[in-house]
Write a protein that holds these residues in place. Structure first.
Motif, short mmCIF file in Angstrom:
data_model
loop_
_atom_site.label_atom_id
_atom_site.label_comp_id
_atom_site.label_asym_id
_atom_site.label_seq_id
_atom_site.Cartn_x
_atom_site.Cartn_y
_atom_site.Cartn_z
N ARG A 211 4.31 5.65 -5.53
CA ARG A 211 4.33 5.72 -6.99
C ARG A 211 3.36 6.76 -7.52
NH1 ARG A 211 4.40 -0.39 -8.16
NH2 ARG A 211 6.58 -0.82 -7.72
N HIS A 212 2.20 6.82 -6.88
CA HIS A 212 1.21 7.79 -7.32
C HIS A 212 1.77 9.21 -7.23
CE1 HIS A 212 -2.68 9.76 -7.78
NE2 HIS A 212 -2.29 10.55 -6.77
N VAL A 213 2.39 9.52 -6.10
CA VAL A 213 2.95 10.86 -5.92
C VAL A 213 4.06 11.11 -6.94
CG1 VAL A 213 4.18 12.39 -4.34
CG2 VAL A 213 2.37 10.90 -3.47
N ALA A 214 4.92 10.11 -7.12
CA ALA A 214 6.03 10.27 -8.05
C ALA A 214 5.51 10.51 -9.47
CB ALA A 214 6.93 9.05 -8.02
N ASN A 215 4.45 9.82 -9.85
CA ASN A 215 3.87 10.02 -11.18
C ASN A 215 3.33 11.43 -11.35
OD1 ASN A 215 4.22 7.75 -12.76
ND2 ASN A 215 2.64 6.65 -11.62
N GLU A 216 2.64 11.88 -10.32
CA GLU A 216 2.06 13.21 -10.35
C GLU A 216 3.15 14.28 -10.54
OE1 GLU A 216 -1.03 14.42 -10.24
OE2 GLU A 216 -0.50 16.53 -9.91
N LEU A 217 4.27 14.08 -9.87
CA LEU A 217 5.34 15.08 -9.91
C LEU A 217 6.13 15.06 -11.21
CD1 LEU A 217 6.70 14.68 -6.28
CD2 LEU A 217 5.43 16.62 -7.17
N THR A 218 6.10 13.93 -11.91
CA THR A 218 6.99 13.81 -13.06
C THR A 218 6.26 13.66 -14.39
OG1 THR A 218 7.14 11.43 -12.66
CG2 THR A 218 8.87 12.77 -11.71
N LYS A 219 4.96 14.00 -14.38
CA LYS A 219 4.17 13.85 -15.60
C LYS A 219 4.80 14.55 -16.81
CE LYS A 219 0.16 14.91 -13.89
NZ LYS A 219 -1.21 15.22 -13.55
N THR A 220 5.23 15.76 -16.59
CA THR A 220 5.88 16.49 -17.68
C THR A 220 7.31 16.81 -17.25
OG1 THR A 220 5.02 18.51 -16.72
CG2 THR A 220 3.79 17.60 -18.57
N PRO A 221 8.23 16.99 -18.22
CA PRO A 221 9.59 17.33 -17.83
C PRO A 221 9.61 18.62 -17.02
CG PRO A 221 9.28 17.50 -20.22
CD PRO A 221 8.06 16.85 -19.67
N ALA A 222 10.27 18.61 -15.90
CA ALA A 222 10.20 19.75 -14.99
C ALA A 222 11.50 19.92 -14.23
CB ALA A 222 9.05 19.56 -14.01
N ARG B 158 0.82 -1.20 0.00
CA ARG B 158 0.00 0.00 0.00
C ARG B 158 0.86 1.25 0.00
NH1 ARG B 158 -5.29 -1.98 3.21
NH2 ARG B 158 -5.05 -3.87 2.00
N LYS B 159 1.90 1.22 0.81
CA LYS B 159 2.81 2.36 0.85
C LYS B 159 3.43 2.59 -0.51
CE LYS B 159 4.81 2.73 5.43
NZ LYS B 159 6.05 2.46 6.16
N VAL B 160 3.91 1.50 -1.11
CA VAL B 160 4.58 1.60 -2.41
C VAL B 160 3.63 2.20 -3.45
CG1 VAL B 160 5.54 0.25 -4.32
CG2 VAL B 160 6.29 -0.19 -1.99
N GLY B 161 2.37 1.76 -3.43
CA GLY B 161 1.37 2.28 -4.36
C GLY B 161 1.22 3.79 -4.21
N PHE C 270 9.99 8.73 3.58
CA PHE C 270 10.64 9.89 2.97
C PHE C 270 11.63 9.50 1.87
CE2 PHE C 270 9.59 11.67 7.11
CZ PHE C 270 9.16 12.93 6.77
N LYS C 271 12.56 8.64 2.27
CA LYS C 271 13.66 8.31 1.37
C LYS C 271 13.16 7.58 0.14
CE LYS C 271 17.57 9.69 3.27
NZ LYS C 271 18.62 10.42 2.56
N LYS C 272 12.21 6.69 0.38
CA LYS C 272 11.66 5.91 -0.71
C LYS C 272 10.98 6.84 -1.72
CE LYS C 272 9.79 1.45 -1.13
NZ LYS C 272 9.78 0.32 -0.24
N LEU C 273 10.23 7.78 -1.21
CA LEU C 273 9.53 8.73 -2.07
C LEU C 273 10.55 9.53 -2.88
CD1 LEU C 273 6.75 9.75 -2.83
CD2 LEU C 273 6.84 11.33 -0.95
N GLU C 274 11.58 9.98 -2.21
CA GLU C 274 12.59 10.77 -2.88
C GLU C 274 13.29 9.97 -3.98
OE1 GLU C 274 16.19 11.76 -0.99
OE2 GLU C 274 16.08 13.86 -1.60
N ARG C 275 13.64 8.73 -3.65
CA ARG C 275 14.31 7.88 -4.64
C ARG C 275 13.42 7.60 -5.85
NH1 ARG C 275 16.51 4.85 -0.34
NH2 ARG C 275 14.77 3.41 -0.48
#
Ligand SMILES: [Zn+2]
Length: 496
Positions: free
Chosen positions: A296-307, A290-293, A340-345
């Motif tokens: 990933r959701h947050v990471a996708n949201e942040l990286t949708k477009t090159p930024a 659940r945490k991993v899911g 924290f670290k997992k999200l950042e990575r």
């Protein structure tokens, strides 16, 4: 170089299945024994362990492909090293790591690597887990059909177009009663022009985000009739804290339930948390999944477009620094569970893959300084709302992400700490230095935006607050944040 592992199920016939089981069990014994030795005698180097153990296991398991013996010893060295490291950090208490399962590694000699990569659309993989029985004659070859899926083909397409490379090591892994081939793809990071500047900040139950879409903003700048050019500020709900609290309750209930089964004759209990039964129960709860899911959701949201993605420099122990900030006891435990670290990575990996750049800025006073006037913010009776001496309210989380955005530009970085810079900062060191990852025109744009917010604040002082302080409990009320599965953006109004 980015690495992505893709698992593909294998079609394994009965006979080969038996063979793989026996190979796995031999491989596992080697890894286990070598890990024990490595830790007991503090011999961690793969070369040294190889020297000590290779011949022993060659004669103990003569039918095992010698390449697998080499890999098993190497794997043991890696496990031992990471265990020692985690122990040093205080993350583990046990004297030895428990190696419960292994993934069997085949280097390019032990599987049909060359053949595989010269195929346009590979559907079979050849592995040699056992030797021919004759010395120096290599391994016996088995061809296995793959059940490739869309995800595999996506990466394979990248190999064909030269955007990715297949690593020469193949991993064979069993999960329940199924066998998988795990392919490692090495992907070249993309180079793209950033289309937005995004800052994010991880909180207990939310991730605060500030986003400036460069093109639309430039459009607004050109249109002088527009009054406000501000970053879009919003939150994604993650509920890491709530999740931790719930699991903690269930965890305690399971321990209580299992306790009677593990009572010792002297009336004491075995540490239930170390038992297999307990682990089985916990596994069913899928806390990690659940945490991993959510990560990933947050990471996708942040990286949708090159930024250009701006985030705080996390120390070795981000939890600790957050705990120092929040003194309430109950929260301390939950904060420890925030990945924290997992999200950042994850964000970093996805950012590289999709052509974004990640910039780390110091966390110094991000949520204590007004992001517009660079004055010290004062507390209100609402934990979330702070007051600027210039007469407006600022949301704590927004202050934090906006200050992070400004810190990506050199001038404001020094402004952000100006009010007692002389005492704490040797700012000459940083003078005139700009972050080479931020293009000059974006720095200019950010500074322009900052000025415009300042102007608009004079007209409507509520611009940066989510609301006036009115939360009587003074607690971290994050109930309004955006729910996780909802991918549509819901910006919080900045214009009143
Ligand atoms: Zn202010």
């Amino acid at each position: 170089m980015l690495r992505r592992a893709v698992a593909v199920e294998l079609e394994v016939a009965e006979e080969l299945n038996k063979l793989l089981y026996s190979v796995e069990s031999a491989y596992l014994s080697i890894v286990r024994e070598v890990v024990m030795y490595a830790i007991e005698y503090n011999v961690l180097s793969a070369t040294e362990l190889h020297g000590l153990f290779y011949s022993k296991y060659r004669s103990e398991y003569p039918s095992l492909n010698s390449q697998l013996v080499i890999q098993a010893i190497r794997q043991a060295s890696e496990i031992a090293k990471s265990f020692i490291e985690r122990k040093r950090e205080g993350a583990v208490q046990k004297p030895y790591p428990e190696v419960r399962s292994v993934s069997i590694r085949f280097n390019e000699i032990a599987w049909g690597y060359d053949e595989f990569i010269s195929s346009v659309a590979p559907v079979r993989v050849a592995i040699s887990p056992i030797s021919t029985g004759k010395r120096g004659r290599g391994g016996r070859r088995f061809e296995i059909w793959l059940r490739p899926h869309k995800h595999f083909w996506q990466y394979w397409w990248k190999v064909l177009t030269g955007e990715a490379r297949l690593a020469s090591t193949l991993i064979i892994k069993r999960k329940a009663n199924k066998w998988y081939a795990v392919f490692i793809f090495e992907i070249k990071p993309k180079e793209e022009k950033p289309r937005s500047v995004i800052s994010f900040d991880i909180n207990e139950n939310t991730v605060a985000i500030s986003r400036i879409d460069i093109e639309t903003t430039v459009g607004k700048v050109a249109d002088w009739n527009r009054q406000h050019v501000t970053p879009e500020l919003y939150m994604i709900r993650t509920d890491f804290g709530r999740l931790a609290r719930r699991y903690e309750r269930v965890r305690n209930a399971i321990i209580e339930k299992l306790k009677p089964e593990f009572a010792l004759p002297n009336g004491k209990y075995v540490n239930v948390a170390n038992t297999r039964e307990f682990r089985k129960h916990m596994k069913r709860m899928r806390e990690e999944d659940r945490k991993v899911g959510r990560v990933r959701h947050v990471a996708n949201e942040l990286t949708k477009t090159p930024a250009i993605i701006v985030t705080e420099e996390l120390g070795n122990n981000p939890q600790e620094s957050m705990i120092n900030e929040i003194r309430r006891n109950e929260i301390r435990h939950r904060v420890k569970q925030i990945p924290f670290k997992k999200l950042e990575r994850t964000v970093e990996g996805k950012a590289l893959e999709r052509g974004s750049k990640l910039i780390r800025v110091s966390s110094y006073r991000n949520s204590r300084v007004c992001p517009i006037h660079f004055t010290r913010l004062e507390e209100t009776n609402d934990w979330h709302t702070l007051q600027c001496p210039k007469g407006h309210y600022v949301d704590r989380d927004y202050a934090s992400v906006m200050n992070m955005t400004w810190k990506a530009t050199p001038e404001s970085w020094t402004k952000g700490v100006w009010w007692n810079m002389k005492r704490e900062m040797n700012w000459r060191e940083h003078e005139g230095k700009s972050n080479p990852l931020v293009p000059h025109e974006i720095v200019i744009l950010l500074q322009f935006i900052m000025k415009r917010i300042k102007a608009s604040l004079e007209q409507s002082p509520a611009v940066l607050a989510r609301g006036k302080p009115m939360n009587p409990a003074g607690g971290a009320d994050e109930g309004w944040a955006r729910n996780l599965p909802n991918t549509g953006r819901r910006p919080v109004s900045m214009h009143s």
